[in-house]
Design an enzyme around this catalytic site. Structure first.
Site, PDB file in Angstrom:
ATOM      1  N   ASN A  31       0.557  -1.199   0.017  1.00 12.50           N
ATOM      2  CA  ASN A  31       0.422  -0.118  -0.160  1.00 12.50           C
ATOM      3  C   ASN A  31       1.455   1.426   0.133  1.00 12.50           C
ATOM      4  OD1 ASN A  31       0.727   0.056   3.277  1.00 12.50           O
ATOM      5  ND2 ASN A  31      -0.732  -1.981   3.101  1.00 12.50           N
ATOM      6  N   THR A  46      -7.911  -0.969  -1.025  1.00 10.13           N
ATOM      7  CA  THR A  46      -7.401  -2.842  -1.331  1.00 10.13           C
ATOM      8  C   THR A  46      -8.371  -3.478  -2.749  1.00 10.13           C
ATOM      9  OG1 THR A  46      -8.084  -4.021   0.462  1.00 10.13           O
ATOM     10  CG2 THR A  46      -9.971  -3.132  -0.191  1.00 10.13           C
ATOM     11  N   SER A  76      -6.461  -1.881   3.659  1.00  7.90           N
ATOM     12  CA  SER A  76      -6.951  -2.396   5.320  1.00  7.90           C
ATOM     13  C   SER A  76      -5.998  -1.977   5.994  1.00  7.90           C
ATOM     14  CB  SER A  76      -7.365  -4.245   5.055  1.00  7.90           C
ATOM     15  OG  SER A  76      -5.917  -4.112   4.633  1.00  7.90           O
ATOM     16  N   GLU A  77      -4.504  -1.308   5.616  1.00  6.26           N
ATOM     17  CA  GLU A  77      -3.953  -0.795   6.370  1.00  6.26           C
ATOM     18  C   GLU A  77      -3.030   0.317   6.751  1.00  6.26           C
ATOM     19  OE1 GLU A  77      -1.137  -4.736   6.545  1.00  6.26           O
ATOM     20  OE2 GLU A  77      -0.295  -3.475   4.831  1.00  6.26           O
ATOM     21  N   HIS A  98       5.703  -6.015   0.790  1.00  9.09           N
ATOM     22  CA  HIS A  98       6.844  -6.768   1.155  1.00  9.09           C
ATOM     23  C   HIS A  98       8.102  -7.822   0.639  1.00  9.09           C
ATOM     24  CE1 HIS A  98       2.626  -8.142   2.006  1.00  9.09           C
ATOM     25  NE2 HIS A  98       2.834  -6.875   2.732  1.00  9.09           N
ATOM     26  N   HIS A 159       6.045  -9.689   8.140  1.00  7.46           N
ATOM     27  CA  HIS A 159       5.689  -8.563   7.203  1.00  7.46           C
ATOM     28  C   HIS A 159       6.170  -8.461   5.947  1.00  7.46           C
ATOM     29  CE1 HIS A 159       1.393  -6.254   7.545  1.00  7.46           C
ATOM     30  NE2 HIS A 159       2.109  -6.697   6.515  1.00  7.46           N
TER      31      HIS A 159
END
Length: 264
Positions: A31, A46, A76-77, A98, A159
């Site tokens: 994100n 999202t 969502s974050e 990531h 994560h």
């Protein structure tokens, strides 16, 4: 010159494609956000690939996370982004991805905290590791709180990585530095362990920031970055500050303790 909202939308789209092409995200991962003004944030939605965004896909939310404009739901974050903006008035953009190698360090519970690259020491200091928290909940954001005021890049256990800065490209470049650092640290470890810089050289690098025009947030903290003096002689130090010894070294240490106590 200040950019228009449309230009900022296009910047997020560009960064989304860059992180996708770098292989730092898969499917709908990651994100990105930009602070538009004191009361609004522009962010990715999202359930959409960040490598396939259009400018019209982006969402505008207020600083409480309520959607003001856009078709899809915001990331969502989003709470993680809002916390960073709240704690760091100087930050105008946040990027979360990531990257495989740095996320590998995070997945094994290891910070990127050894002083092995001058550019990283100057630009980031080190990259600490925040404890794991369930994505999309307050459990994700709370472990970040101690680090946000002092660092511009944080590993998130099991994560990924979050980086932030004065604009979205600065945040992206910090992410690039973190992953490059992780790749070099991994190669050094495979070759027997990096030669960590001594404290005197680390101090020189921190003092050189002004000369290089680097406005880094991090200050010298115990263990971040680790200096050569922090590493026990004859032991291999992991990136989280713990050290490893061979079986033979362990036996020798035990025998030495027993002899000192008159047992052996």
């Amino acid at each position: 010159m200040l950019k228009s909202e449309q230009e900022l939308r296009e910047d997020i789209v560009k960064v989304g494609r860059l992180v996708f092409e770098k292989g730092w995200i898969a499917a709908n991962d990651g994100n990105i956000s930009i602070r538009l003004d004191p009361g609004r944030v522009l962010c990715t939605p999202t359930n959409i690939s960040k490598g396939m965004l259009s400018a019209d896909d982006l969402i505008i939310c207020d600083m409480q996370g309520a959607k003001l404009l856009g078709v899809k739901a915001p990331t969502s974050e989003l709470a993680m982004h809002l916390l960073i903006y709240q704690m760091r008035p100087d930050v105008q953009a946040v990027v979360h991805t990531h990257p495989p190698v740095s996320t590998g360090f995070a997945a094994t519970g290891r910070a990127l905290n050894q002083a092995i690259l001058p550019e990283v020491v100057i630009g980031l200091g080190c990259v600490p590791l925040a404890e794991y928290g369930l994505p999309g909940t307050s459990a994700l954001t709370e472990p970040l709180r101690p680090y946000i005021p002092h660092y511009d890049a944080i590993l998130m256990a099991n994560h990924g990585v979050v980086c932030y800065g004065p604009d979205v490209f600065s945040a992206y470049f910090r992410m690039e530095t973190v992953e490059h650092y992780a790749r070099i640290a991994l190669v050094a470890e495979l070759l027997g362990g990096a030669k960590v810089l001594p404290r005197v050289e680390i101090n020189k690098l921190y003092e050189s920031r002004t000369r290089y025009g680097v406005n880094a947030r991090s200050t010298l903290e115990p263990g971040c970055p680790l200096a050569a003096e922090d590493i026990p002689s004859g032991a291999a130090v992991r990136s989280n500050g713990k050290f490893e010894v061979t079986r033979e070294e362990l036996i020798a240490l035990i025998e030495e303790v027993l002899r000192s106590r008159g047992v052996a």
